[in-house]
Design a protein around this motif. Structure first.
Motif, PDB file in Angstrom:
ATOM      1  N   ALA A  49      36.699  32.678  38.181  1.00 36.44           N
ATOM      2  CA  ALA A  49      36.919  31.250  37.949  1.00 36.44           C
ATOM      3  C   ALA A  49      35.592  30.509  37.787  1.00 36.44           C
ATOM      4  O   ALA A  49      35.480  29.599  36.962  1.00 36.44           O
ATOM      5  N   SER A  50      34.574  30.921  38.541  1.00 35.20           N
ATOM      6  CA  SER A  50      33.272  30.267  38.412  1.00 35.20           C
ATOM      7  C   SER A  50      32.658  30.530  37.037  1.00 35.20           C
ATOM      8  O   SER A  50      31.820  29.750  36.568  1.00 35.20           O
ATOM      9  N   LEU A  51      33.079  31.628  36.398  1.00 36.96           N
ATOM     10  CA  LEU A  51      32.633  31.952  35.040  1.00 36.96           C
ATOM     11  C   LEU A  51      33.592  31.411  33.982  1.00 36.96           C
ATOM     12  O   LEU A  51      33.404  31.636  32.791  1.00 36.96           O
ATOM     13  N   ARG A  52      34.654  30.733  34.442  1.00 39.93           N
ATOM     14  CA  ARG A  52      35.693  30.128  33.595  1.00 39.93           C
ATOM     15  C   ARG A  52      36.605  31.168  32.938  1.00 39.93           C
ATOM     16  O   ARG A  52      37.026  31.010  31.800  1.00 39.93           O
ATOM     17  N   TYR A  53      36.906  32.215  33.685  1.00 41.12           N
ATOM     18  CA  TYR A  53      37.842  33.252  33.246  1.00 41.12           C
ATOM     19  C   TYR A  53      38.879  33.464  34.336  1.00 41.12           C
ATOM     20  O   TYR A  53      38.697  33.053  35.485  1.00 41.12           O
ATOM     21  N   GLU A  54      39.970  34.136  33.961  1.00 39.79           N
ATOM     22  CA  GLU A  54      41.015  34.487  34.917  1.00 39.79           C
ATOM     23  C   GLU A  54      41.611  35.820  34.509  1.00 39.79           C
ATOM     24  O   GLU A  54      41.538  36.221  33.347  1.00 39.79           O
ATOM     25  N   VAL A  55      42.192  36.520  35.485  1.00 40.99           N
ATOM     26  CA  VAL A  55      42.858  37.785  35.203  1.00 40.99           C
ATOM     27  C   VAL A  55      44.043  37.501  34.290  1.00 40.99           C
ATOM     28  O   VAL A  55      44.804  36.560  34.514  1.00 40.99           O
ATOM     29  N   ALA A  56      44.186  38.290  33.247  1.00 35.05           N
ATOM     30  CA  ALA A  56      45.302  38.127  32.310  1.00 35.05           C
ATOM     31  C   ALA A  56      46.619  38.437  33.027  1.00 35.05           C
ATOM     32  O   ALA A  56      46.664  39.290  33.919  1.00 35.05           O
ATOM     33  N   PRO A  57      47.693  37.756  32.659  1.00 29.31           N
ATOM     34  CA  PRO A  57      48.993  38.006  33.285  1.00 29.31           C
ATOM     35  C   PRO A  57      49.356  39.495  33.224  1.00 29.31           C
ATOM     36  O   PRO A  57      49.243  40.130  32.178  1.00 29.31           O
ATOM     37  N   GLY A  58      49.755  40.033  34.370  1.00 30.15           N
ATOM     38  CA  GLY A  58      50.177  41.425  34.461  1.00 30.15           C
ATOM     39  C   GLY A  58      49.046  42.433  34.591  1.00 30.15           C
ATOM     40  O   GLY A  58      49.298  43.618  34.822  1.00 30.15           O
ATOM     41  N   ALA A  59      47.801  42.000  34.467  1.00 28.40           N
ATOM     42  CA  ALA A  59      46.667  42.926  34.560  1.00 28.40           C
ATOM     43  C   ALA A  59      46.348  43.234  36.021  1.00 28.40           C
ATOM     44  O   ALA A  59      46.517  42.386  36.899  1.00 28.40           O
ATOM     45  N   VAL A  60      45.905  44.451  36.275  1.00 29.51           N
ATOM     46  CA  VAL A  60      45.484  44.861  37.612  1.00 29.51           C
ATOM     47  C   VAL A  60      44.120  45.549  37.516  1.00 29.51           C
ATOM     48  O   VAL A  60      43.778  46.137  36.486  1.00 29.51           O
ATOM     49  N   TRP A  61      43.363  45.452  38.585  1.00 27.88           N
ATOM     50  CA  TRP A  61      42.059  46.108  38.646  1.00 27.88           C
ATOM     51  C   TRP A  61      42.233  47.614  38.671  1.00 27.88           C
ATOM     52  O   TRP A  61      43.086  48.137  39.380  1.00 27.88           O
ATOM     53  N   SER A  62      41.409  48.323  37.909  1.00 30.52           N
ATOM     54  CA  SER A  62      41.386  49.788  37.952  1.00 30.52           C
ATOM     55  C   SER A  62      39.964  50.228  38.269  1.00 30.52           C
ATOM     56  O   SER A  62      38.996  49.520  37.974  1.00 30.52           O
ATOM     57  N   TRP A  63      39.848  51.395  38.870  1.00 24.00           N
ATOM     58  CA  TRP A  63      38.547  51.919  39.278  1.00 24.00           C
ATOM     59  C   TRP A  63      38.287  53.248  38.591  1.00 24.00           C
ATOM     60  O   TRP A  63      39.195  54.049  38.401  1.00 24.00           O
ATOM     61  N   THR A  64      37.029  53.469  38.255  1.00 25.31           N
ATOM     62  CA  THR A  64      36.613  54.747  37.671  1.00 25.31           C
ATOM     63  C   THR A  64      35.284  55.155  38.294  1.00 25.31           C
ATOM     64  O   THR A  64      34.543  54.305  38.795  1.00 25.31           O
TER      65      THR A  64
END
Length: 93
Positions: A49-64
């Motif tokens: 939010a401080s960068l003026r972005y938000e997670v897209a609806p339905g998106a989840v964090w993934s790790w690699t």
């Protein structure tokens, strides 16, 4: 609305969250001055939010996993998180 990828990684000194902007030399970036604990989902949401972005609806964090030297499996593992994001209303994308 166009979507982009946000990634988060740890340099060994700090966690960094950045918005991947292909073709650009500078990407929007946020830094936590710590190596542990891993920033929570709420902390990541506030950083986006401080960068003026938000997670897209339905998106989840993934790790690699990655490595500084992919040919040497004894080097420390680098964890990289990624999620699809979109610009908030009025944000640059």
């Amino acid at each position: 609305m166009r979507t982009l990828t946000a990634q988060m990684s740890n340099t060994g000194r700090a966690w960094h969250l950045y918005i991947v902007l292909y073709g650009e030399t500078e990407w929007p970036t946020f830094q936590w001055d710590r190596t542990a604990p891993v920033p929570t989902v709420a902390e990541r949401r506030r950083a986006l939010a401080s960068l003026r972005y938000e997670v897209a609806p339905g998106a989840v964090w993934s790790w690699t996993e990655d490595s500084r030297d992919p040919d040497d499996d004894s080097t420390p593992v680098l964890l990289i998180a990624a999620v699809t994001v979109r610009a908030q209303d009025g944000g640059a994308a």
